[in-house]
Enzyme design. Structure first.
Site, PDB file in Angstrom:
ATOM      1  N   PRO A  42      47.551   0.734 -15.741  1.00 41.94           N
ATOM      2  CA  PRO A  42      46.391   1.483 -16.234  1.00 41.94           C
ATOM      3  C   PRO A  42      45.090   0.775 -15.853  1.00 41.94           C
ATOM      4  O   PRO A  42      45.011  -0.453 -15.900  1.00 41.94           O
ATOM      5  CB  PRO A  42      46.593   1.476 -17.758  1.00 41.94           C
ATOM      6  CG  PRO A  42      48.063   1.290 -17.949  1.00 41.94           C
ATOM      7  CD  PRO A  42      48.518   0.428 -16.817  1.00 41.94           C
ATOM      8  N   GLY A  45      42.839   2.156 -10.925  1.00 40.17           N
ATOM      9  CA  GLY A  45      42.098   3.065 -10.045  1.00 40.17           C
ATOM     10  C   GLY A  45      42.994   3.799  -9.068  1.00 40.17           C
ATOM     11  O   GLY A  45      42.692   3.884  -7.878  1.00 40.17           O
ATOM     12  N   ASP A  67      48.129  14.188 -16.572  1.00 38.72           N
ATOM     13  CA  ASP A  67      47.012  14.175 -17.529  1.00 38.72           C
ATOM     14  C   ASP A  67      46.201  15.464 -17.507  1.00 38.72           C
ATOM     15  O   ASP A  67      45.645  15.870 -18.523  1.00 38.72           O
ATOM     16  CB  ASP A  67      46.077  12.989 -17.254  1.00 38.72           C
ATOM     17  CG  ASP A  67      46.676  11.668 -17.718  1.00 38.72           C
ATOM     18  OD1 ASP A  67      47.656  11.702 -18.504  1.00 38.72           O
ATOM     19  OD2 ASP A  67      46.183  10.604 -17.306  1.00 38.72           O
ATOM     20  N   THR A 118      52.980   5.257 -12.954  1.00 37.03           N
ATOM     21  CA  THR A 118      52.495   3.880 -13.151  1.00 37.03           C
ATOM     22  C   THR A 118      53.419   2.858 -12.496  1.00 37.03           C
ATOM     23  O   THR A 118      52.962   1.858 -11.974  1.00 37.03           O
ATOM     24  CB  THR A 118      52.390   3.524 -14.652  1.00 37.03           C
ATOM     25  OG1 THR A 118      53.677   3.667 -15.258  1.00 37.03           O
ATOM     26  CG2 THR A 118      51.369   4.397 -15.362  1.00 37.03           C
TER      27      THR A 118
END
Length: 287
Positions: A42, A45, A67, A118
């Site tokens: 997180p 970028g 998201d 991620t």
């Protein structure tokens, strides 16, 4: 009163069809499609990875970002009133289902895809890559390699920006959540490298410079390069502009009482050059 977290299949299908129609605008399905899976802690970028991918595909690629579907929940506004900052966990099942449905539909048609993630675990990338390869996709993984101090500050700045926009729904990334990805990402990437599922695993910094490619150096694991960059010492001068931006945003948001603000202020003070002593005024004769 019906549980407002729930939604009907009809509501979901209508929104799914709208999303698909919007996403394929100006894009073409191809004979040999590629899926780019993104990774990075997180605040690193990850959106900057898109530039390299757009260049590689001449812009013919569809970005699927979980998201962006959260606010599409049919009862989002009511859920915000009820749960405020905790709304995210109540709409995530909806956004997860939407993401999976969009990946499934678009991959059936052979569009180039960018899938955000991620790298916190290896399960999801392995499952996604396996499923897409069965549909004739080449799968690649592009990961951000950013010093952990920079990405941690990135999470704070993102929160302050979101708070200025909507204090009720702005949600900070806990430092622990950030640090877990930092800790696991290098080993996870090594595991993914060993699976052979990805034709190329690349590491990029925030400036868009490619630091590693498994295609160019197949015998070398990405783990060492990533660990080195994550733990790279960053000078005060390097992070000073970021600290100053965050400080300014925190003042505007009236967050001066937070531990983060005090730590940032302390760091900025330590970066200031020492004040030179005031020279004594020489005494004039007879005075």
């Amino acid at each position: 009163m019906a549980n407002i977290v729930n939604f009907t299949d009809k509501q979901f299908e209508n929104r799914l069809n709208d999303n698909l129609e919007e996403l394929i605008q100006g894009k073409k399905a191809v004979e040999s499609p590629t899926a780019f899976l993104l990774g990075g802690q997180p605040g690193s970028g990850k959106t900057s990875l898109r530039s390299a991918i757009f260049e590689e595909t001449q812009g013919n690629v569809i970005v699927i970002d979980n998201d962006t579907f959260k606010q599409q929940h049919p009862n989002f506004d009511e859920l915000v009133k009820l749960y405020e900052k905790d709304v995210v966990k109540h709409v995530t099942p909806y956004s997860n289902r939407m993401t999976e449905a969009i990946i499934s539909r678009l991959s059936d048609q052979g569009y180039n895809l960018v899938i955000e993630g991620t790298g916190r675990t290896t399960d999801v990338p392995i499952q996604t890559a396996t499923m897409l390869q069965a549909k004739g996709y080449e799968t690649k993984m592009y990961v951000m390699a950013v010093p952990k101090i920079n990405s941690y500050l990135g999470t704070i700045e993102r929160y302050e920006t979101m708070y200025a926009d909507d204090p009720m729904t702005a949600r900070a990334t806990p430092k622990q959540a950030h640090d877990i990805v930092v800790k696991n990402l290098p080993t996870n990437l090594e595991t993914l490298h060993k699976t052979g599922l990805f034709s190329d695993i690349r590491l990029y910094n925030r400036e868009g410079v490619k630091l590693y490619s498994s295609l160019e150096t197949p015998s070398i694991s990405p783990k060492e390069t990533l660990e080195k960059e994550l733990n790279r010492k960053v000078s005060g001068k390097e992070i000073q502009p970021t600290l100053e931006r965050i400080e300014q945003k925190m003042v505007l948001n009236k967050h001066q009482e937070t531990p983060e603000f005090k730590a940032i202020q302390q760091k900025l003070e330590s970066l200031q050059p020492p004040t030179p002593p005031i020279p004594k005024t020489p005494k004039l004769p007879g005075i």
